[in-house]
Design a protein around this motif. Structure first.
Motif, PDB file in Angstrom:
ATOM      1  N   ASN A  40     101.723 -49.244  22.835  1.00  0.00           N
ATOM      2  CA  ASN A  40     103.250 -49.476  22.672  1.00  0.00           C
ATOM      3  C   ASN A  40     103.563 -50.279  21.026  1.00  0.00           C
ATOM      4  O   ASN A  40     104.183 -51.424  21.070  1.00  0.00           O
ATOM      5  N   ASN A  41     103.283 -49.942  19.909  1.00  0.00           N
ATOM      6  CA  ASN A  41     104.098 -49.962  18.975  1.00  0.00           C
ATOM      7  C   ASN A  41     104.404 -48.524  18.623  1.00  0.00           C
ATOM      8  O   ASN A  41     105.496 -47.502  19.132  1.00  0.00           O
ATOM      9  N   PHE A  42     105.210 -48.730  17.173  1.00  0.00           N
ATOM     10  CA  PHE A  42     106.036 -48.175  16.485  1.00  0.00           C
ATOM     11  C   PHE A  42     105.586 -46.994  15.707  1.00  0.00           C
ATOM     12  O   PHE A  42     105.882 -46.310  14.522  1.00  0.00           O
ATOM     13  N   ASP A  43     104.460 -47.092  15.639  1.00  0.00           N
ATOM     14  CA  ASP A  43     102.957 -45.521  14.787  1.00  0.00           C
ATOM     15  C   ASP A  43     104.058 -44.216  14.959  1.00  0.00           C
ATOM     16  O   ASP A  43     103.590 -43.993  13.755  1.00  0.00           O
ATOM     17  N   PHE A  44     104.689 -44.104  16.011  1.00  0.00           N
ATOM     18  CA  PHE A  44     105.475 -42.850  15.785  1.00  0.00           C
ATOM     19  C   PHE A  44     106.466 -42.665  14.980  1.00  0.00           C
ATOM     20  O   PHE A  44     107.000 -41.496  14.529  1.00  0.00           O
ATOM     21  N   MET A  45     107.003 -43.164  14.212  1.00  0.00           N
ATOM     22  CA  MET A  45     108.200 -43.031  13.080  1.00  0.00           C
ATOM     23  C   MET A  45     107.415 -42.413  12.002  1.00  0.00           C
ATOM     24  O   MET A  45     106.326 -42.769  11.422  1.00  0.00           O
ATOM     25  N   LEU A 121     110.863 -55.750  12.574  1.00  0.00           N
ATOM     26  CA  LEU A 121     111.073 -54.275  13.561  1.00  0.00           C
ATOM     27  C   LEU A 121     111.219 -54.830  15.005  1.00  0.00           C
ATOM     28  O   LEU A 121     109.790 -55.099  15.140  1.00  0.00           O
ATOM     29  N   ILE A 122     112.104 -55.530  15.230  1.00  0.00           N
ATOM     30  CA  ILE A 122     111.620 -55.726  16.940  1.00  0.00           C
ATOM     31  C   ILE A 122     111.728 -54.527  18.603  1.00  0.00           C
ATOM     32  O   ILE A 122     111.505 -54.521  19.560  1.00  0.00           O
ATOM     33  N   GLN A 123     112.570 -53.226  18.096  1.00  0.00           N
ATOM     34  CA  GLN A 123     112.723 -52.206  19.014  1.00  0.00           C
ATOM     35  C   GLN A 123     113.073 -50.708  18.283  1.00  0.00           C
ATOM     36  O   GLN A 123     114.038 -50.895  17.376  1.00  0.00           O
ATOM     37  N   VAL A 124     112.758 -50.096  18.589  1.00  0.00           N
ATOM     38  CA  VAL A 124     112.736 -48.252  17.777  1.00  0.00           C
ATOM     39  C   VAL A 124     113.159 -47.925  19.154  1.00  0.00           C
ATOM     40  O   VAL A 124     112.373 -48.025  19.945  1.00  0.00           O
ATOM     41  N   ASP A 125     114.309 -46.780  19.206  1.00  0.00           N
ATOM     42  CA  ASP A 125     114.858 -46.385  19.667  1.00  0.00           C
ATOM     43  C   ASP A 125     114.436 -47.264  21.175  1.00  0.00           C
ATOM     44  O   ASP A 125     114.872 -48.351  21.702  1.00  0.00           O
ATOM     45  N   ASP A 126     113.466 -46.692  22.238  1.00  0.00           N
ATOM     46  CA  ASP A 126     114.043 -47.401  23.767  1.00  0.00           C
ATOM     47  C   ASP A 126     112.320 -48.271  23.767  1.00  0.00           C
ATOM     48  O   ASP A 126     111.715 -49.002  24.819  1.00  0.00           O
ATOM     49  N   VAL A 127     111.619 -48.148  22.181  1.00  0.00           N
ATOM     50  CA  VAL A 127     109.994 -49.575  22.923  1.00  0.00           C
ATOM     51  C   VAL A 127     110.474 -50.465  21.842  1.00  0.00           C
ATOM     52  O   VAL A 127     111.325 -50.400  20.931  1.00  0.00           O
ATOM     53  N   VAL A 128     110.659 -51.256  22.526  1.00  0.00           N
ATOM     54  CA  VAL A 128     110.528 -52.899  22.295  1.00  0.00           C
ATOM     55  C   VAL A 128     108.562 -53.315  22.234  1.00  0.00           C
ATOM     56  O   VAL A 128     107.782 -53.108  22.586  1.00  0.00           O
ATOM     57  N   HIS A 129     109.123 -53.766  20.777  1.00  0.00           N
ATOM     58  CA  HIS A 129     107.871 -54.919  20.626  1.00  0.00           C
ATOM     59  C   HIS A 129     107.039 -55.447  21.100  1.00  0.00           C
ATOM     60  O   HIS A 129     107.742 -56.391  22.454  1.00  0.00           O
ATOM     61  N   GLU A 130     106.063 -55.857  21.997  1.00  0.00           N
ATOM     62  CA  GLU A 130     105.109 -56.156  22.395  1.00  0.00           C
ATOM     63  C   GLU A 130     105.339 -58.185  22.296  1.00  0.00           C
ATOM     64  O   GLU A 130     105.594 -58.334  23.376  1.00  0.00           O
ATOM     65  N   ASP A 131     105.674 -58.693  21.873  1.00  0.00           N
ATOM     66  CA  ASP A 131     105.574 -59.497  21.748  1.00  0.00           C
ATOM     67  C   ASP A 131     107.091 -60.135  22.452  1.00  0.00           C
ATOM     68  O   ASP A 131     107.409 -61.456  22.828  1.00  0.00           O
ATOM     69  N   LEU A 132     108.209 -59.040  22.104  1.00  0.00           N
ATOM     70  CA  LEU A 132     109.318 -59.556  23.448  1.00  0.00           C
ATOM     71  C   LEU A 132     108.724 -58.884  24.323  1.00  0.00           C
ATOM     72  O   LEU A 132     110.418 -59.219  25.588  1.00  0.00           O
ATOM     73  N   GLN A 133     107.867 -58.538  25.325  1.00  0.00           N
ATOM     74  CA  GLN A 133     107.515 -58.367  26.264  1.00  0.00           C
ATOM     75  C   GLN A 133     107.224 -59.507  27.319  1.00  0.00           C
ATOM     76  O   GLN A 133     106.961 -60.363  27.101  1.00  0.00           O
TER      77      GLN A 133
END
Length: 133
Positions: A40-45, A121-133
């Motif tokens: 659940n990270n932003f590595d796809f960017m 960066l806390i959200q990209v598209d529909d992916v929310v940073h794990e710390d906010l879950q």
């Protein structure tokens, strides 16, 4: 919407330069999402592609204006990102988020000064940073 301009990798974290498509403002954002979650990270960017991003200002409100502070206008004082309550603000027509608990005394005025040390960066598209879950 933001266009990813560059990625600067460090040992465990990275910073990314994102350009706001509408205002042309370039923000350097901290990303530690792959440090806290494997899947659940932003590595796809990818550089050059466009994303719907949410950026949180990390810092503290201040009673007086300073060289390091920004003038914030409250857009929405009750926004949930993941499981965290945030305040959606505008700074020179750019949208950011701050922790609601830090700015409660300023919400009725709908404006406040905020000194930030970094942008996360806390959200990209529909992916929310794990710390906010």
């Amino acid at each position: 919407m933001y266009k990813l301009l560059s990625i600067n990798d460090s040992i465990a974290t990275r910073t990314m330069e994102l350009e706001n498509i509408n205002t042309k403002k370039i923000d350097t954002c901290f990303d530690d999402s792959s440090l806290v979650s494997i899947d659940n990270n932003f590595d796809f960017m990818e550089i050059g592609k466009k994303y719907d991003c949410k950026i949180k200002l990390f810092g503290e409100p201040t009673a007086t204006k300073s060289k390091k502070s920004v003038d914030c206008t409250v857009i929405d004082d009750n926004v949930m990102v993941g499981n965290v309550l945030l305040v959606k603000i505008s700074v020179d027509n750019n949208i950011y988020y701050v922790s609601q608990e830090k700015v409660v005394p300023y919400l009725s005025a709908r404006r406040f000064e905020f000194e930030f040390t970094r942008k996360d960066l806390i959200q990209v598209d529909d992916v929310v940073h794990e710390d906010l879950q």
